[in-house]
Design a protein around this motif. Structure first.
Motif, PDB file in Angstrom:
ATOM      1  N   ALA A  74      -3.955  32.265  -2.072  1.00  0.00           N
ATOM      2  CA  ALA A  74      -3.007  31.099  -2.208  1.00  0.00           C
ATOM      3  C   ALA A  74      -1.722  31.220  -2.738  1.00  0.00           C
ATOM      4  O   ALA A  74      -0.798  30.487  -3.174  1.00  0.00           O
ATOM      5  CB  ALA A  74      -3.634  29.889  -3.534  1.00  0.00           C
ATOM      6  N   TYR A  84       3.663  19.539  -8.452  1.00  0.00           N
ATOM      7  CA  TYR A  84       2.936  20.074  -7.395  1.00  0.00           C
ATOM      8  C   TYR A  84       1.553  20.698  -7.681  1.00  0.00           C
ATOM      9  O   TYR A  84       0.448  20.407  -7.576  1.00  0.00           O
ATOM     10  CB  TYR A  84       3.603  21.285  -6.783  1.00  0.00           C
ATOM     11  CG  TYR A  84       2.965  22.010  -5.756  1.00  0.00           C
ATOM     12  CD1 TYR A  84       3.278  21.279  -4.468  1.00  0.00           C
ATOM     13  CD2 TYR A  84       2.429  23.194  -5.727  1.00  0.00           C
ATOM     14  CE1 TYR A  84       2.515  22.072  -3.111  1.00  0.00           C
ATOM     15  CE2 TYR A  84       1.764  23.871  -4.569  1.00  0.00           C
ATOM     16  CZ  TYR A  84       2.094  23.314  -3.407  1.00  0.00           C
ATOM     17  OH  TYR A  84       1.376  23.808  -2.194  1.00  0.00           O
ATOM     18  N   LYS A 119      -6.393  17.081  -6.296  1.00  0.00           N
ATOM     19  CA  LYS A 119      -7.009  17.237  -5.022  1.00  0.00           C
ATOM     20  C   LYS A 119      -8.100  17.730  -5.205  1.00  0.00           C
ATOM     21  O   LYS A 119      -9.441  17.412  -4.665  1.00  0.00           O
ATOM     22  CB  LYS A 119      -6.065  17.943  -3.987  1.00  0.00           C
ATOM     23  CG  LYS A 119      -6.645  18.093  -2.579  1.00  0.00           C
ATOM     24  CD  LYS A 119      -5.887  19.411  -1.929  1.00  0.00           C
ATOM     25  CE  LYS A 119      -6.914  20.481  -2.336  1.00  0.00           C
ATOM     26  NZ  LYS A 119      -6.483  21.768  -1.705  1.00  0.00           N
ATOM     27  N   LEU A 133       1.281  33.208  -4.899  1.00  0.00           N
ATOM     28  CA  LEU A 133       1.676  33.613  -6.390  1.00  0.00           C
ATOM     29  C   LEU A 133       0.968  32.422  -7.239  1.00  0.00           C
ATOM     30  O   LEU A 133       0.983  31.295  -6.757  1.00  0.00           O
ATOM     31  CB  LEU A 133       3.008  33.409  -6.669  1.00  0.00           C
ATOM     32  CG  LEU A 133       4.133  34.384  -5.954  1.00  0.00           C
ATOM     33  CD1 LEU A 133       5.426  34.612  -6.301  1.00  0.00           C
ATOM     34  CD2 LEU A 133       3.359  35.793  -5.705  1.00  0.00           C
TER      35      LEU A 133
HETATM   36  C1  LIG Z   1      20.851  31.098  -3.639  1.00  0.00           C
HETATM   37  C2  LIG Z   1      19.516  31.546  -3.318  1.00  0.00           C
HETATM   38  C3  LIG Z   1      18.872  32.328  -3.948  1.00  0.00           C
HETATM   39  C4  LIG Z   1      17.448  32.533  -3.746  1.00  0.00           C
HETATM   40  C5  LIG Z   1      16.614  33.144  -4.787  1.00  0.00           C
HETATM   41  C6  LIG Z   1      15.247  32.917  -4.827  1.00  0.00           C
HETATM   42  C7  LIG Z   1      14.495  33.380  -6.202  1.00  0.00           C
HETATM   43  C8  LIG Z   1      13.131  33.172  -5.994  1.00  0.00           C
HETATM   44  C9  LIG Z   1      12.579  31.813  -6.457  1.00  0.00           C
HETATM   45  C10 LIG Z   1      11.137  31.783  -6.549  1.00  0.00           C
HETATM   46  C11 LIG Z   1      10.179  32.360  -5.468  1.00  0.00           C
HETATM   47  C12 LIG Z   1       8.931  32.134  -5.820  1.00  0.00           C
HETATM   48  C13 LIG Z   1       8.053  32.403  -4.751  1.00  0.00           C
HETATM   49  C14 LIG Z   1       6.620  31.856  -4.869  1.00  0.00           C
HETATM   50  C15 LIG Z   1       5.797  32.110  -3.630  1.00  0.00           C
HETATM   51  C16 LIG Z   1       4.340  31.413  -3.918  1.00  0.00           C
HETATM   52  O1  LIG Z   1       3.402  32.162  -3.519  1.00  0.00           O
HETATM   53  S1  LIG Z   1       4.381  30.039  -4.783  1.00  0.00           S
HETATM   54  C17 LIG Z   1       2.423  29.574  -4.478  1.00  0.00           C
HETATM   55  C18 LIG Z   1       2.436  28.674  -3.190  1.00  0.00           C
HETATM   56  N1  LIG Z   1       1.116  28.653  -3.048  1.00  0.00           N
HETATM   57  C19 LIG Z   1       0.741  27.274  -2.381  1.00  0.00           C
HETATM   58  O2  LIG Z   1       1.423  26.336  -2.281  1.00  0.00           O
HETATM   59  C20 LIG Z   1      -0.846  27.129  -2.240  1.00  0.00           C
HETATM   60  C21 LIG Z   1      -1.364  26.034  -3.026  1.00  0.00           C
HETATM   61  N2  LIG Z   1      -2.803  25.836  -3.016  1.00  0.00           N
HETATM   62  C22 LIG Z   1      -3.404  25.211  -1.777  1.00  0.00           C
HETATM   63  O3  LIG Z   1      -2.688  24.923  -1.093  1.00  0.00           O
HETATM   64  C23 LIG Z   1      -4.944  25.087  -1.893  1.00  0.00           C
HETATM   65  O4  LIG Z   1      -5.264  25.688  -3.123  1.00  0.00           O
HETATM   66  C24 LIG Z   1      -5.415  26.273  -0.799  1.00  0.00           C
HETATM   67  C25 LIG Z   1      -5.151  25.655   0.633  1.00  0.00           C
HETATM   68  C26 LIG Z   1      -4.950  27.521  -0.796  1.00  0.00           C
HETATM   69  C27 LIG Z   1      -7.056  26.346  -1.144  1.00  0.00           C
HETATM   70  O5  LIG Z   1      -7.438  25.079  -0.989  1.00  0.00           O
HETATM   71  P1  LIG Z   1      -9.070  24.731  -1.941  1.00  0.00           P
HETATM   72  O6  LIG Z   1      -9.899  25.770  -1.558  1.00  0.00           O
HETATM   73  O7  LIG Z   1      -9.268  23.241  -1.528  1.00  0.00           O
HETATM   74  O8  LIG Z   1      -8.625  24.968  -3.314  1.00  0.00           O
HETATM   75  P2  LIG Z   1      -8.122  23.797  -4.415  1.00  0.00           P
HETATM   76  O9  LIG Z   1      -9.040  22.927  -4.798  1.00  0.00           O
HETATM   77  O10 LIG Z   1      -6.440  23.509  -3.765  1.00  0.00           O
HETATM   78  O11 LIG Z   1      -7.571  24.824  -5.617  1.00  0.00           O
HETATM   79  C28 LIG Z   1      -8.834  25.495  -6.399  1.00  0.00           C
HETATM   80  C29 LIG Z   1      -8.085  25.580  -7.789  1.00  0.00           C
HETATM   81  O12 LIG Z   1      -6.879  26.686  -7.669  1.00  0.00           O
HETATM   82  C30 LIG Z   1      -5.717  26.127  -8.152  1.00  0.00           C
HETATM   83  N3  LIG Z   1      -4.815  26.597  -7.041  1.00  0.00           N
HETATM   84  C31 LIG Z   1      -4.271  26.562  -5.786  1.00  0.00           C
HETATM   85  N4  LIG Z   1      -3.529  27.568  -5.567  1.00  0.00           N
HETATM   86  C32 LIG Z   1      -2.831  27.898  -6.703  1.00  0.00           C
HETATM   87  C33 LIG Z   1      -1.780  28.837  -6.980  1.00  0.00           C
HETATM   88  N5  LIG Z   1      -0.853  29.290  -6.108  1.00  0.00           N
HETATM   89  N6  LIG Z   1      -1.541  29.142  -8.269  1.00  0.00           N
HETATM   90  C34 LIG Z   1      -2.250  28.663  -9.374  1.00  0.00           C
HETATM   91  N7  LIG Z   1      -3.465  27.801  -9.134  1.00  0.00           N
HETATM   92  C35 LIG Z   1      -3.730  27.398  -7.898  1.00  0.00           C
HETATM   93  C36 LIG Z   1      -5.867  24.418  -8.063  1.00  0.00           C
HETATM   94  O13 LIG Z   1      -5.177  23.855  -8.853  1.00  0.00           O
HETATM   95  C37 LIG Z   1      -7.423  24.361  -8.320  1.00  0.00           C
HETATM   96  O14 LIG Z   1      -7.428  24.370  -9.832  1.00  0.00           O
HETATM   97  P3  LIG Z   1      -8.542  23.658 -10.559  1.00  0.00           P
HETATM   98  O15 LIG Z   1      -9.929  24.084 -10.212  1.00  0.00           O
HETATM   99  O16 LIG Z   1      -8.054  22.109 -10.408  1.00  0.00           O
HETATM  100  O17 LIG Z   1      -8.034  24.053 -12.045  1.00  0.00           O
END
Ligand SMILES: CCCCCCCCCCCC/C=C/CC(=O)SCCNC(=O)CCNC(=O)[C@H](O)C(C)(C)COP(=O)(O)OP(=O)(O)OC[C@H]1O[C@@H](n2cnc3c(N)ncnc32)[C@H](O)[C@@H]1OP(=O)(O)O
Length: 289
Positions: free
Chosen positions: A92, A278, A285, A94
Protein backbone atom coordinates in the motif's frame (compact mmCIF):
# COMPACT_ATOMS: atom_id res chain seq x y z
CA UNK A 1 27.22 -23.21 -9.87
CA UNK A 2 27.51 -20.92 -6.90
CA UNK A 3 25.10 -22.22 -4.27
CA UNK A 4 23.76 -19.45 -2.12
CA UNK A 5 23.69 -20.11 1.58
CA UNK A 6 23.23 -16.80 3.32
CA UNK A 7 19.58 -15.97 3.32
CA UNK A 8 17.19 -14.19 5.60
CA UNK A 9 13.71 -15.36 6.21
CA UNK A 10 10.90 -15.47 8.69
CA UNK A 11 8.56 -18.36 9.15
CA UNK A 12 5.01 -17.13 8.70
CA UNK A 13 1.78 -18.89 8.12
CA UNK A 14 0.37 -16.66 5.37
CA UNK A 15 2.82 -17.99 2.82
CA UNK A 16 2.05 -21.54 1.73
CA UNK A 17 4.99 -23.91 2.03
CA UNK A 18 6.88 -24.05 -1.22
CA UNK A 19 6.98 -27.47 -2.78
CA UNK A 20 10.25 -26.57 -4.46
CA UNK A 21 12.74 -28.61 -2.45
CA UNK A 22 15.70 -26.60 -3.75
CA UNK A 23 14.53 -23.37 -2.17
CA UNK A 24 16.59 -22.54 0.85
CA UNK A 25 15.34 -20.27 3.60
CA UNK A 26 16.97 -19.76 6.95
CA UNK A 27 15.35 -18.00 9.85
CA UNK A 28 17.02 -14.99 11.31
CA UNK A 29 15.49 -13.33 14.34
CA UNK A 30 15.92 -9.85 12.84
CA UNK A 31 13.61 -10.43 9.85
CA UNK A 32 10.10 -9.53 10.94
CA UNK A 33 8.31 -8.42 7.80
CA UNK A 34 10.08 -10.17 4.94
CA UNK A 35 10.94 -13.62 3.71
CA UNK A 36 14.06 -14.02 1.65
CA UNK A 37 14.65 -17.26 -0.17
CA UNK A 38 17.19 -18.33 -2.72
CA UNK A 39 16.55 -21.13 -5.15
CA UNK A 40 19.71 -23.23 -5.10
CA UNK A 41 19.02 -24.53 -8.58
CA UNK A 42 18.43 -21.24 -10.37
CA UNK A 43 20.31 -18.92 -8.02
CA UNK A 44 17.33 -16.54 -8.10
CA UNK A 45 16.36 -14.79 -4.85
CA UNK A 46 12.77 -14.02 -3.92
CA UNK A 47 11.97 -11.27 -1.46
CA UNK A 48 8.40 -11.57 -0.14
CA UNK A 49 6.88 -8.61 1.67
CA UNK A 50 4.88 -9.75 4.67
CA UNK A 51 3.55 -6.97 6.82
CA UNK A 52 -0.21 -7.54 7.10
CA UNK A 53 -2.68 -6.22 6.42
CA UNK A 54 -1.33 -4.16 3.48
CA UNK A 55 2.51 -4.30 3.57
CA UNK A 56 2.68 -0.59 4.28
CA UNK A 57 6.33 0.40 4.23
CA UNK A 58 7.48 1.43 7.69
CA UNK A 59 11.02 2.00 8.89
CA UNK A 60 11.58 -1.64 9.84
CA UNK A 61 10.24 -3.10 6.58
CA UNK A 62 12.30 -0.68 4.50
CA UNK A 63 15.43 -1.58 6.47
CA UNK A 64 14.81 -5.30 6.04
CA UNK A 65 14.23 -4.86 2.33
CA UNK A 66 17.53 -3.07 1.94
CA UNK A 67 19.36 -5.79 3.85
CA UNK A 68 17.84 -8.47 1.61
CA UNK A 69 18.80 -6.53 -1.53
CA UNK A 70 22.36 -6.26 -0.27
CA UNK A 71 22.46 -9.97 0.55
CA UNK A 72 21.21 -10.87 -2.92
CA UNK A 73 23.94 -8.84 -4.51
CA UNK A 74 26.75 -9.84 -2.14
CA UNK A 75 25.91 -13.49 -2.70
CA UNK A 76 25.89 -12.99 -6.46
CA UNK A 77 22.34 -14.20 -6.94
CA UNK A 78 21.31 -14.53 -10.57
CA UNK A 79 18.46 -12.14 -10.02
CA UNK A 80 15.89 -10.91 -7.54
CA UNK A 81 12.10 -11.12 -7.55
CA UNK A 82 9.97 -8.97 -5.26
CA UNK A 83 6.46 -10.12 -4.41
CA UNK A 84 3.90 -10.07 -1.58
CA UNK A 85 2.45 -12.64 0.81
CA UNK A 86 -0.96 -10.96 0.49
CA UNK A 87 -3.51 -12.06 -2.08
CA UNK A 88 -4.71 -8.53 -2.73
CA UNK A 89 -1.99 -6.00 -1.92
CA UNK A 90 1.57 -5.86 -3.29
CA UNK A 91 2.23 -2.93 -0.97
CA UNK A 92 0.00 0.00 0.00
CA UNK A 93 3.06 2.26 -0.27
CA UNK A 94 4.60 4.22 2.52
CA UNK A 95 3.12 3.71 5.95
CA UNK A 96 1.09 6.88 6.38
CA UNK A 97 1.37 6.49 10.14
CA UNK A 98 5.11 7.16 9.82
CA UNK A 99 4.32 10.57 8.31
CA UNK A 100 1.19 11.54 10.21
CA UNK A 101 1.97 13.39 13.45
CA UNK A 102 5.49 11.94 13.31
CA UNK A 103 8.27 11.84 15.87
CA UNK A 104 11.23 13.89 14.75
CA UNK A 105 14.06 11.32 14.84
CA UNK A 106 11.96 8.41 13.62
CA UNK A 107 10.57 10.22 10.60
CA UNK A 108 14.10 11.22 9.58
CA UNK A 109 15.29 7.60 9.85
CA UNK A 110 12.19 6.50 7.95
CA UNK A 111 12.85 8.76 4.95
CA UNK A 112 16.57 7.95 4.99
CA UNK A 113 15.72 4.23 4.97
CA UNK A 114 13.44 4.77 1.98
CA UNK A 115 16.17 6.60 0.09
CA UNK A 116 18.68 3.82 0.88
CA UNK A 117 16.33 1.01 -0.08
CA UNK A 118 15.44 2.71 -3.37
CA UNK A 119 19.06 3.38 -4.30
CA UNK A 120 19.95 -0.24 -3.53
CA UNK A 121 17.09 -1.56 -5.67
CA UNK A 122 17.29 0.92 -8.53
CA UNK A 123 21.05 0.55 -8.74
CA UNK A 124 21.18 -3.21 -8.15
CA UNK A 125 23.79 -4.96 -10.30
CA UNK A 126 21.65 -8.08 -10.66
CA UNK A 127 18.43 -8.35 -12.74
CA UNK A 128 15.37 -7.31 -10.73
CA UNK A 129 11.71 -8.13 -11.32
CA UNK A 130 8.42 -7.39 -9.58
CA UNK A 131 5.65 -10.00 -9.40
CA UNK A 132 2.83 -7.57 -8.59
CA UNK A 133 0.18 -9.78 -7.06
CA UNK A 134 -2.02 -7.01 -5.67
CA UNK A 135 -2.56 -3.26 -5.48
CA UNK A 136 0.59 -1.14 -5.80
CA UNK A 137 -0.20 2.52 -5.11
CA UNK A 138 2.45 5.22 -4.54
CA UNK A 139 5.45 3.63 -2.80
CA UNK A 140 4.27 0.28 -4.21
CA UNK A 141 4.57 1.70 -7.70
CA UNK A 142 7.97 3.15 -6.75
CA UNK A 143 9.27 -0.32 -5.90
CA UNK A 144 7.82 -1.80 -9.08
CA UNK A 145 9.31 0.88 -11.33
CA UNK A 146 12.72 0.51 -9.67
CA UNK A 147 12.78 -3.06 -10.97
CA UNK A 148 13.72 -3.89 -14.55
CA UNK A 149 10.64 -5.99 -15.28
CA UNK A 150 7.05 -5.97 -14.01
CA UNK A 151 4.31 -8.56 -14.30
CA UNK A 152 0.92 -7.99 -12.69
CA UNK A 153 -2.21 -9.94 -11.83
CA UNK A 154 -5.57 -8.69 -13.21
CA UNK A 155 -8.01 -6.33 -11.51
CA UNK A 156 -5.59 -4.49 -9.26
CA UNK A 157 -4.31 -0.91 -9.39
CA UNK A 158 -0.92 0.74 -9.67
CA UNK A 159 0.27 4.34 -9.94
CA UNK A 160 1.57 7.41 -8.16
CA UNK A 161 -1.51 8.78 -6.38
CA UNK A 162 0.31 11.19 -4.03
CA UNK A 163 -1.49 14.33 -5.21
CA UNK A 164 -4.81 12.81 -4.12
CA UNK A 165 -3.48 12.59 -0.58
CA UNK A 166 -2.23 16.17 -0.73
CA UNK A 167 1.44 15.22 -0.95
CA UNK A 168 3.93 15.49 -3.79
CA UNK A 169 5.74 12.63 -5.47
CA UNK A 170 9.46 13.45 -5.16
CA UNK A 171 11.54 13.81 -8.31
CA UNK A 172 13.17 10.40 -7.98
CA UNK A 173 9.71 8.73 -7.75
CA UNK A 174 8.82 10.48 -11.01
CA UNK A 175 12.07 9.75 -12.85
CA UNK A 176 11.75 6.00 -12.34
CA UNK A 177 8.13 6.18 -13.56
CA UNK A 178 9.35 8.08 -16.62
CA UNK A 179 11.68 5.21 -17.49
CA UNK A 180 8.70 3.03 -18.28
CA UNK A 181 5.89 5.36 -19.34
CA UNK A 182 5.89 8.08 -22.02
CA UNK A 183 6.36 11.59 -20.60
CA UNK A 184 2.91 12.89 -21.52
CA UNK A 185 1.15 9.89 -19.99
CA UNK A 186 3.30 10.25 -16.88
CA UNK A 187 2.65 13.96 -16.42
CA UNK A 188 -1.09 13.57 -16.78
CA UNK A 189 -1.29 10.52 -14.55
CA UNK A 190 0.91 11.82 -11.74
CA UNK A 191 -0.69 15.27 -11.59
CA UNK A 192 -4.11 13.58 -11.45
CA UNK A 193 -2.93 11.00 -8.90
CA UNK A 194 -4.21 8.35 -11.28
CA UNK A 195 -4.22 4.71 -10.29
CA UNK A 196 -4.14 2.54 -13.40
CA UNK A 197 -6.02 -0.73 -13.51
CA UNK A 198 -3.88 -3.70 -14.48
CA UNK A 199 -5.23 -3.56 -18.04
CA UNK A 200 -4.56 0.19 -18.33
CA UNK A 201 -1.08 -0.22 -16.85
CA UNK A 202 -0.30 -2.89 -19.42
CA UNK A 203 -1.65 -0.69 -22.18
CA UNK A 204 0.65 2.24 -21.33
CA UNK A 205 3.67 0.02 -20.65
CA UNK A 206 3.72 0.53 -16.90
CA UNK A 207 3.68 -3.26 -16.58
CA UNK A 208 5.25 -5.60 -19.11
CA UNK A 209 2.96 -8.61 -18.76
CA UNK A 210 -0.32 -9.69 -17.19
CA UNK A 211 -0.89 -13.21 -15.90
CA UNK A 212 -3.62 -14.82 -13.81
CA UNK A 213 -1.79 -16.35 -10.86
CA UNK A 214 1.12 -15.55 -8.58
CA UNK A 215 2.87 -18.76 -9.71
CA UNK A 216 2.65 -17.61 -13.32
CA UNK A 217 3.95 -14.19 -12.29
CA UNK A 218 6.96 -15.72 -10.55
CA UNK A 219 7.59 -17.94 -13.58
CA UNK A 220 7.50 -14.88 -15.87
CA UNK A 221 10.01 -13.10 -13.63
CA UNK A 222 12.25 -16.16 -13.67
CA UNK A 223 11.99 -16.21 -17.44
CA UNK A 224 13.01 -12.55 -17.59
CA UNK A 225 15.98 -13.14 -15.32
CA UNK A 226 16.86 -16.29 -17.30
CA UNK A 227 17.00 -14.21 -20.49
CA UNK A 228 20.40 -12.90 -19.30
CA UNK A 229 21.93 -16.34 -18.93
CA UNK A 230 24.29 -15.88 -21.88
CA UNK A 231 25.17 -12.32 -20.96
CA UNK A 232 28.31 -11.46 -19.02
CA UNK A 233 27.01 -10.23 -15.61
CA UNK A 234 29.71 -7.58 -15.30
CA UNK A 235 29.00 -6.14 -18.75
CA UNK A 236 25.27 -6.27 -17.99
CA UNK A 237 25.67 -4.45 -14.67
CA UNK A 238 27.80 -1.68 -16.18
CA UNK A 239 25.37 -1.26 -19.05
CA UNK A 240 22.42 -1.05 -16.65
CA UNK A 241 24.37 1.49 -14.62
CA UNK A 242 24.69 3.75 -17.66
CA UNK A 243 20.90 3.96 -17.82
CA UNK A 244 20.45 4.63 -14.10
CA UNK A 245 23.52 6.46 -12.82
CA UNK A 246 22.06 9.95 -13.31
CA UNK A 247 19.11 9.48 -10.94
CA UNK A 248 21.28 7.63 -8.43
CA UNK A 249 23.96 10.33 -8.36
CA UNK A 250 21.35 13.05 -8.15
CA UNK A 251 19.74 11.54 -5.07
CA UNK A 252 23.08 10.59 -3.49
CA UNK A 253 24.31 14.18 -3.80
CA UNK A 254 21.03 15.67 -2.62
CA UNK A 255 20.09 13.25 0.15
CA UNK A 256 20.11 15.78 2.95
CA UNK A 257 18.29 18.38 0.85
CA UNK A 258 15.71 15.76 -0.20
CA UNK A 259 15.18 14.88 3.47
CA UNK A 260 14.73 18.53 4.44
CA UNK A 261 12.24 19.10 1.59
CA UNK A 262 10.31 16.00 2.67
CA UNK A 263 10.22 17.14 6.30
CA UNK A 264 9.25 20.67 5.31
CA UNK A 265 6.38 19.41 3.20
CA UNK A 266 4.90 16.81 5.49
CA UNK A 267 5.12 19.03 8.56
CA UNK A 268 2.94 21.68 6.94
CA UNK A 269 -0.36 21.88 8.85
CA UNK A 270 -2.39 21.65 5.62
CA UNK A 271 -0.53 18.46 4.62
CA UNK A 272 -1.00 16.93 8.07
CA UNK A 273 -4.68 17.78 7.90
CA UNK A 274 -5.08 16.22 4.42
CA UNK A 275 -3.23 13.09 5.55
CA UNK A 276 -5.42 12.83 8.65
CA UNK A 277 -8.58 13.03 6.56
CA UNK A 278 -7.23 10.46 4.11
CA UNK A 279 -6.31 8.05 6.91
CA UNK A 280 -9.73 8.52 8.48
CA UNK A 281 -11.34 7.67 5.14
CA UNK A 282 -9.24 4.51 4.86
CA UNK A 283 -10.23 3.43 8.36
CA UNK A 284 -13.94 4.07 7.73
CA UNK A 285 -13.78 2.09 4.50
CA UNK A 286 -11.96 -0.73 6.25
CA UNK A 287 -14.63 -0.89 9.03
CA UNK A 288 -17.46 -1.06 6.47
CA UNK A 289 -15.96 -4.11 4.75
C1 LIG B 1 8.49 21.93 -4.81
C2 LIG B 1 8.26 20.47 -4.96
C3 LIG B 1 8.93 19.71 -3.93
C4 LIG B 1 8.58 18.25 -3.96
C5 LIG B 1 9.07 17.63 -2.76
C6 LIG B 1 8.43 16.33 -2.41
C7 LIG B 1 8.64 16.06 -0.97
C8 LIG B 1 8.17 14.73 -0.49
C9 LIG B 1 6.73 14.66 -0.12
C10 LIG B 1 6.31 13.43 0.58
C11 LIG B 1 6.20 12.28 -0.32
C12 LIG B 1 5.60 11.15 0.39
C13 LIG B 1 5.37 10.02 -0.51
C14 LIG B 1 4.49 9.09 -0.20
C15 LIG B 1 4.25 7.95 -1.03
C16 LIG B 1 3.29 6.94 -0.43
O1 LIG B 1 3.48 5.79 -0.63
S1 LIG B 1 2.00 7.51 0.51
C17 LIG B 1 0.94 6.12 0.75
C18 LIG B 1 -0.03 6.04 -0.35
N1 LIG B 1 -0.84 4.86 -0.25
C19 LIG B 1 -2.13 4.84 -0.53
O2 LIG B 1 -2.73 5.82 -0.88
C20 LIG B 1 -2.84 3.52 -0.37
C21 LIG B 1 -3.88 3.57 0.68
N2 LIG B 1 -4.49 2.26 0.87
C22 LIG B 1 -5.43 1.76 0.05
O3 LIG B 1 -5.82 2.35 -0.93
C23 LIG B 1 -5.97 0.41 0.41
O4 LIG B 1 -5.61 0.12 1.72
C24 LIG B 1 -5.47 -0.74 -0.50
C25 LIG B 1 -6.13 -0.63 -1.88
C26 LIG B 1 -3.96 -0.73 -0.63
C27 LIG B 1 -5.90 -2.10 0.12
O5 LIG B 1 -7.28 -2.10 0.36
P1 LIG B 1 -7.89 -3.16 1.39
O6 LIG B 1 -7.29 -4.49 1.20
O7 LIG B 1 -9.37 -3.01 1.28
O8 LIG B 1 -7.36 -2.68 2.80
P2 LIG B 1 -7.95 -1.47 3.69
O9 LIG B 1 -9.16 -1.94 4.39
O10 LIG B 1 -8.06 -0.24 2.88
O11 LIG B 1 -6.76 -1.23 4.73
C28 LIG B 1 -6.52 -2.10 5.81
C29 LIG B 1 -5.85 -1.32 6.93
O12 LIG B 1 -4.60 -0.80 6.44
C30 LIG B 1 -4.58 0.63 6.62
N3 LIG B 1 -3.77 1.21 5.54
C31 LIG B 1 -3.97 1.10 4.24
N4 LIG B 1 -3.00 1.72 3.55
C32 LIG B 1 -2.17 2.27 4.45
C33 LIG B 1 -0.96 3.04 4.35
N5 LIG B 1 -0.39 3.38 3.20
N6 LIG B 1 -0.38 3.42 5.50
C34 LIG B 1 -0.90 3.08 6.70
N7 LIG B 1 -2.04 2.34 6.85
C35 LIG B 1 -2.65 1.94 5.73
C36 LIG B 1 -6.03 1.03 6.61
O13 LIG B 1 -6.20 2.26 7.24
C37 LIG B 1 -6.67 -0.11 7.35
O14 LIG B 1 -6.38 0.10 8.73
P3 LIG B 1 -7.41 -0.37 9.88
O15 LIG B 1 -7.54 -1.85 9.70
O16 LIG B 1 -8.69 0.36 9.65
O17 LIG B 1 -6.73 0.04 11.14
Amino acid sequence: MNIIRTVRSVAFSSIPNRTLSTTRSLSTPSAQYTAFEVNDKTGIATLTLNRPPVNSLNLELLTEMRNCLKDAETNKCKGLIITSSSNSVFTAGLDLLEMYQPQDERVKSFWTALQSMWMELYGSKIPTAAAINGHAPAGGCLIATACEYRVMLPNFTIGLNETLIGIVAPKWFVSAFLNVVPRRVAEQAITQGKLFTTAEAHNVGLVDDVVNTKEEAIAKCEQFIGSFKNVNPYARALTKQQFRIKELQELEQQREKDLQIFLGLIMQPSVQKAMGIYLEGLKKKSKKQ
